[in-house]
Scaffold this active site. Structure first.
Site, PDB file in Angstrom:
ATOM      1  N   TYR A  85      40.216  32.762  37.377  1.00 23.14           N
ATOM      2  CA  TYR A  85      40.937  33.339  38.518  1.00 23.14           C
ATOM      3  C   TYR A  85      39.941  33.885  39.539  1.00 23.14           C
ATOM      4  O   TYR A  85      38.812  34.243  39.214  1.00 23.14           O
ATOM      5  CB  TYR A  85      41.918  34.414  38.046  1.00 23.14           C
ATOM      6  CG  TYR A  85      41.502  35.854  38.240  1.00 23.14           C
ATOM      7  CD1 TYR A  85      42.186  36.687  39.126  1.00 23.14           C
ATOM      8  CD2 TYR A  85      40.439  36.415  37.520  1.00 23.14           C
ATOM      9  CE1 TYR A  85      41.833  38.027  39.296  1.00 23.14           C
ATOM     10  CE2 TYR A  85      40.083  37.757  37.687  1.00 23.14           C
ATOM     11  CZ  TYR A  85      40.780  38.542  38.573  1.00 23.14           C
ATOM     12  OH  TYR A  85      40.422  39.866  38.750  1.00 23.14           O
TER      13      TYR A  85
ATOM     14  N   TYR B 139      31.223  35.542  35.012  1.00 22.19           N
ATOM     15  CA  TYR B 139      31.650  36.602  35.929  1.00 22.19           C
ATOM     16  C   TYR B 139      30.864  36.480  37.227  1.00 22.19           C
ATOM     17  O   TYR B 139      29.625  36.417  37.213  1.00 22.19           O
ATOM     18  CB  TYR B 139      31.414  37.987  35.318  1.00 22.19           C
ATOM     19  CG  TYR B 139      32.054  39.108  36.120  1.00 22.19           C
ATOM     20  CD1 TYR B 139      33.317  39.582  35.794  1.00 22.19           C
ATOM     21  CD2 TYR B 139      31.415  39.665  37.221  1.00 22.19           C
ATOM     22  CE1 TYR B 139      33.915  40.582  36.541  1.00 22.19           C
ATOM     23  CE2 TYR B 139      32.006  40.654  37.981  1.00 22.19           C
ATOM     24  CZ  TYR B 139      33.261  41.114  37.632  1.00 22.19           C
ATOM     25  OH  TYR B 139      33.864  42.099  38.389  1.00 22.19           O
TER      26      TYR B 139
ATOM     27  N   PHE C  54      36.685  41.709  44.823  1.00 26.11           N
ATOM     28  CA  PHE C  54      36.237  40.314  44.764  1.00 26.11           C
ATOM     29  C   PHE C  54      35.667  40.101  43.375  1.00 26.11           C
ATOM     30  O   PHE C  54      34.687  40.745  43.000  1.00 26.11           O
ATOM     31  CB  PHE C  54      35.156  40.026  45.806  1.00 26.11           C
ATOM     32  CG  PHE C  54      34.549  38.637  45.694  1.00 26.11           C
ATOM     33  CD1 PHE C  54      34.827  37.659  46.636  1.00 26.11           C
ATOM     34  CD2 PHE C  54      33.696  38.302  44.643  1.00 26.11           C
ATOM     35  CE1 PHE C  54      34.278  36.387  46.528  1.00 26.11           C
ATOM     36  CE2 PHE C  54      33.144  37.034  44.520  1.00 26.11           C
ATOM     37  CZ  PHE C  54      33.437  36.070  45.468  1.00 26.11           C
ATOM     38  N   GLU C  55      36.271  39.209  42.625  1.00 26.65           N
ATOM     39  CA  GLU C  55      35.659  38.760  41.383  1.00 26.65           C
ATOM     40  C   GLU C  55      36.209  37.382  41.052  1.00 26.65           C
ATOM     41  O   GLU C  55      37.368  37.077  41.325  1.00 26.65           O
ATOM     42  CB  GLU C  55      35.873  39.739  40.220  1.00 26.65           C
ATOM     43  CG  GLU C  55      37.295  39.970  39.802  1.00 26.65           C
ATOM     44  CD  GLU C  55      37.399  40.898  38.574  1.00 26.65           C
ATOM     45  OE1 GLU C  55      36.419  41.594  38.248  1.00 26.65           O
ATOM     46  OE2 GLU C  55      38.476  40.909  37.948  1.00 26.65           O
ATOM     47  N   ILE C  56      35.342  36.540  40.523  1.00 27.90           N
ATOM     48  CA  ILE C  56      35.725  35.222  40.028  1.00 27.90           C
ATOM     49  C   ILE C  56      35.368  35.229  38.549  1.00 27.90           C
ATOM     50  O   ILE C  56      34.207  35.474  38.194  1.00 27.90           O
ATOM     51  CB  ILE C  56      34.995  34.087  40.765  1.00 27.90           C
ATOM     52  CG1 ILE C  56      35.162  34.229  42.283  1.00 27.90           C
ATOM     53  CG2 ILE C  56      35.505  32.726  40.291  1.00 27.90           C
ATOM     54  CD1 ILE C  56      34.362  33.207  43.089  1.00 27.90           C
TER      55      ILE C  56
END
Length: 390
Positions: A181, A209, A265-267
């Site tokens: 996500y 991460y 903001f993180e993927i």
């Protein structure tokens, strides 16, 4: 204000088909002069870059947003920039989550921004609500005590949000089957063209991460978080890897240095949050009452967990993604990026951030060394232990 809901639902808004404009013979396209084949070529190229999917495979991922109906304008702004910079070509679906039903005005406003698939989900009180360890009455007392101590000190809805983002969002039916996500929020800005797929990049390079900005957390908001983290570590050392990047968040004195990845903001490879170790850590914290009696945010929780559970090679700074959340900005200073970005590197917080600098310098620490440092500083945390036992 966020209000807890008793509904849980999912609904799919179909992606809109592409509309090919008439590029010849219209004064709107040419500023009133006679159109030419050259104009058609320019306009057609722009349409191709917008509508044609970028080549390459996609992963099982979505762009996930927690949003209120009242934040429609802010989300439209974020999505417009996100579409222009990335998703107009890579076409990942959006998952929009709300504790209330989305209004028709909201749905129409989003449909006007993107042709990509949008999935709407509603939260119920199993995902959006109190920790089982707290009571509404005790929470009200602590909100009153903390309301002037720090930002959102008296906000109940902010506590619901932090708990949800820390350990509940990936349980929602629209998220639980995803492998990856990317978190998006209202009122953020994307400054640089992203002409590759960060999901695929992370998967192919063993990264779990991804972040852009790493500030320090406000100490008062997490007064007992590190004490409880230390207790969890001592009780669950077998869940931790032999080496990790824990020394990014812990100094040689055994204390938390307040560094964290700004999680707006993180993927993320969601197997991280679904792991036995993370689930155990979140349940421990949820039982420790700090999401409500203090103001533990999802950013320090995610960051401490990532540092405990991952090695440095599994965490990536997306320096090339120019990004702003109200309060802080990152703009790449690499001259090679200037043709892809519309921001001023001199205004970038990240190159002045002590936590960002620390991330570039530290390496993995052995679990045995981490436990040694924790044990050496044990006496300094006795007061927290006594308070927790009362």
């Amino acid at each position: 204000m966020w209000m807890a809901s008793s509904l849980l639902g999912t609904e799919l808004a179909p992606a809109f088909g592409s509309v090919v404009p008439n590029v010849l013979g219209t004064s709107k396209d040419t500023g009133g002069r006679q159109a030419s084949p050259l104009d058609a070529g320019r306009l057609e190229a722009a349409r191709v870059s917008y509508d044609a999917p970028a080549p390459g495979e996609r992963v099982n991922a979505a762009i996930v947003v927690l949003v209120r109906n009242s934040e429609l304008d802010g989300l439209r702004k974020s999505m417009r920039m996100f579409e222009d910079r990335f998703n107009r070509r890579f076409k990942y679906p959006y998952v929009l989550l709300n504790d209330q039903n989305f209004t028709q005005e909201f749905r129409e406003g989003i449909a006007a921004i993107t042709k990509n698939e949008v999935r709407y989900g509603v939260l119920d009180d199993t995902l959006w609500g109190y920790s089982p360890s707290v009571t509404p009455e005790e929470t009200d007392v602590m909100l009153e005590r903390n309301k002037n101590r720090y930002l959102y000190g008296g906000s109940l809805s902010y506590r619901f949000m932090c708990r949800f983002q820390s350990g509940m969002f990936y349980r929602h039916p629209l998220v639980r089957d995803l492998d990856w996500y990317w978190r998006l929020e209202p009122d953020v800005e994307y400054y640089c063209d992203i002409d590759y797929d960060p999901f695929v990049f992370m998967r192919d390079n063993g990264i779990r991460y991804g972040f852009t900005i790493a500030p320090r957390e406000g100490r008062r908001t997490v007064e007992s978080l590190w004490y409880h983290t230390r207790e969890w570590i001592k009780q669950n050392a077998e869940l931790l890897p032999a080496r990790s990047l824990v020394n990014w968040v812990m100094g040689t004195d055994g204390h938390y240095n307040l560094c964290h990845f700004w999680s707006n903001f993180e993927i993320v490879d969601l197997s991280l949050y679904r792991s036995a170790a993370y689930e155990s850590y979140f349940r421990y914290l949820d039982n420790a009452k700090g999401f409500f009696y203090e103001r533990w945010g999802d950013a320090p929780v995610h960051s401490i967990a990532a540092a405990l559970l991952l090695g440095k090679g599994e965490i990536h700074w997306f320096e090339d993604i120019g990004y702003k959340h109200p309060g802080m900005l990152h703009c790449p200073r690499d001259p090679g990026m200037h043709s892809k970005c519309v921001c001023d590197p001199a205004r970038s917080y990240t190159y002045r951030s002590a936590c960002q600098t620390r991330f570039s310098k530290v390496n993995n620490m052995a679990k045995e060394r981490m436990l040694q440092l924790i044990n050496q500083s044990e006496s300094e945390y006795r007061s927290f232990g006594e308070s927790a036992a009362e």
